[in-house]
Write a protein that holds these residues in place. Structure first.
Motif, mmCIF file in Angstrom:
data_model
loop_
_atom_site.group_PDB
_atom_site.id
_atom_site.type_symbol
_atom_site.label_atom_id
_atom_site.label_comp_id
_atom_site.label_asym_id
_atom_site.label_seq_id
_atom_site.Cartn_x
_atom_site.Cartn_y
_atom_site.Cartn_z
ATOM 1 N N HIS A 24 2.010 3.623 -4.438
ATOM 2 C CA HIS A 24 1.137 2.330 -4.433
ATOM 3 C C HIS A 24 2.254 1.194 -3.820
ATOM 4 O O HIS A 24 1.727 0.096 -3.343
ATOM 5 C CB HIS A 24 0.975 2.111 -5.589
ATOM 6 C CG HIS A 24 -0.067 2.869 -6.317
ATOM 7 N ND1 HIS A 24 -1.635 3.107 -5.967
ATOM 8 C CD2 HIS A 24 0.153 4.028 -7.169
ATOM 9 C CE1 HIS A 24 -1.910 4.015 -6.650
ATOM 10 N NE2 HIS A 24 -1.022 4.633 -7.287
ATOM 11 N N LEU A 41 1.401 -1.858 6.248
ATOM 12 C CA LEU A 41 -0.050 -0.954 6.053
ATOM 13 C C LEU A 41 -0.712 -1.452 7.467
ATOM 14 O O LEU A 41 -0.770 -2.470 7.704
ATOM 15 C CB LEU A 41 -0.728 -1.573 4.761
ATOM 16 C CG LEU A 41 -2.086 -1.121 4.602
ATOM 17 C CD1 LEU A 41 -1.991 0.413 4.121
ATOM 18 C CD2 LEU A 41 -2.833 -1.667 3.411
ATOM 19 N N ASP A 43 -3.812 0.471 8.088
ATOM 20 C CA ASP A 43 -5.130 0.798 7.969
ATOM 21 C C ASP A 43 -5.518 1.440 6.355
ATOM 22 O O ASP A 43 -4.712 2.143 5.932
ATOM 23 C CB ASP A 43 -5.584 1.939 9.024
ATOM 24 C CG ASP A 43 -7.217 1.976 8.930
ATOM 25 O OD1 ASP A 43 -8.031 0.785 8.546
ATOM 26 O OD2 ASP A 43 -7.767 2.954 9.189
ATOM 27 N N GLY A 44 -6.490 0.812 5.860
ATOM 28 C CA GLY A 44 -6.795 1.537 4.501
ATOM 29 C C GLY A 44 -6.083 0.704 3.443
ATOM 30 O O GLY A 44 -5.963 -0.454 3.576
ATOM 31 N N GLU A 45 -5.820 1.278 2.205
ATOM 32 C CA GLU A 45 -5.252 0.462 1.082
ATOM 33 C C GLU A 45 -4.178 1.074 0.918
ATOM 34 O O GLU A 45 -3.745 2.441 0.914
ATOM 35 C CB GLU A 45 -6.210 0.527 0.138
ATOM 36 C CG GLU A 45 -7.546 -0.317 0.311
ATOM 37 C CD GLU A 45 -8.490 -0.405 -0.748
ATOM 38 O OE1 GLU A 45 -7.935 -0.221 -1.984
ATOM 39 O OE2 GLU A 45 -9.441 -0.486 -0.435
ATOM 40 N N TRP A 46 -2.992 0.446 0.137
ATOM 41 C CA TRP A 46 -1.699 1.352 -0.335
ATOM 42 C C TRP A 46 -2.296 2.402 -1.274
ATOM 43 O O TRP A 46 -3.150 2.070 -2.252
ATOM 44 C CB TRP A 46 -0.901 0.363 -1.063
ATOM 45 C CG TRP A 46 -0.088 -0.968 0.053
ATOM 46 C CD1 TRP A 46 -0.554 -2.260 -0.162
ATOM 47 C CD2 TRP A 46 0.716 -0.524 0.749
ATOM 48 N NE1 TRP A 46 0.290 -2.769 0.828
ATOM 49 C CE2 TRP A 46 1.027 -1.739 1.378
ATOM 50 C CE3 TRP A 46 1.395 0.662 1.501
ATOM 51 C CZ2 TRP A 46 2.089 -2.154 2.471
ATOM 52 C CZ3 TRP A 46 2.197 0.232 2.306
ATOM 53 C CH2 TRP A 46 2.730 -0.772 2.908
ATOM 54 N N THR A 48 -3.646 5.192 -0.844
ATOM 55 C CA THR A 48 -5.102 6.031 -0.740
ATOM 56 C C THR A 48 -4.912 6.751 0.510
ATOM 57 O O THR A 48 -4.321 6.697 1.343
ATOM 58 C CB THR A 48 -6.150 5.172 -0.443
ATOM 59 O OG1 THR A 48 -5.974 4.248 0.505
ATOM 60 C CG2 THR A 48 -6.400 4.163 -1.633
ATOM 61 N N SER A 51 -4.952 6.492 4.788
ATOM 62 C CA SER A 51 -4.249 5.177 4.843
ATOM 63 C C SER A 51 -3.024 5.476 5.917
ATOM 64 O O SER A 51 -2.611 6.433 5.834
ATOM 65 C CB SER A 51 -3.581 4.378 3.819
ATOM 66 O OG SER A 51 -4.831 3.931 2.923
#
Length: 148
Positions: A24, A41, A43-46, A48, A51
């Motif tokens: 995370h 980061l 693309d996406g979310e930390w 996940t 990403s």
């Protein structure tokens, strides 16, 4: 030519905390280890699957770059698989994956790093010096958490 390199490191800090940081908050590692300059980061979310993150790091005294997709997360096994999709390492290897798995058994915590890679030919060396960097980062994270 598919190859694999595995290293295990016992840590005294919590395996859960180590896994959580890597999943995370990998961008915090640059504040913990001199081996890592930044983690961003794209693309996406930390934390996940799917990403895309990039790393600026030091390997063999040189500034390096790598972009990875988080290919798999197994929360039960505390495992994360990163597949390298861009960067210096792909100048040497055809494919490269890093898998981090944390085992916790009572007070014992074991961080296992596995590299799965494909060499373009037999003359290419195995990435032992890169594993040394990863183990160094692991120990830096451990020391950081023990100091808190």
């Amino acid at each position: 030519m598919a190859s694999k390199l595995v290293s295990q490191t016992k840590i005294k800090s919590s395996g859960d905390v180590f896994h959580d940081l890597l999943r995370h908050q990998p961008h915090q590692i640059s504040n913990i280890s001199s081996h890592v300059q930044s983690c961003d980061l794209h693309d996406g979310e930390w934390g996940t699957q799917g990403s895309i993150i990039s790393w600026n790091y030091v390997h063999d005294g040189k500034d390096m770059f790598g972009k990875e997709i988080i290919e798999e997360i197994d929360e039960e096994k505390k495992s994360i698989t990163f597949k390298v999709i861009e960067g210096h390492i792909l100048e040497v290897y055809k494919t490269f994956k890093l898998i981090c798995h944390v085992d916790t058994n009572g007070e014992d915590h074991l961080v296992t790093w596995t590299f799965e890679y494909e060499k373009p030919h037999e003359d290419v060396e195995d990435p032992h010096s890169l594993m040394d960097v990863i183990v160094g980062i692991t120990k830096d994270i451990e020391a950081h958490h023990l100091d808190q």
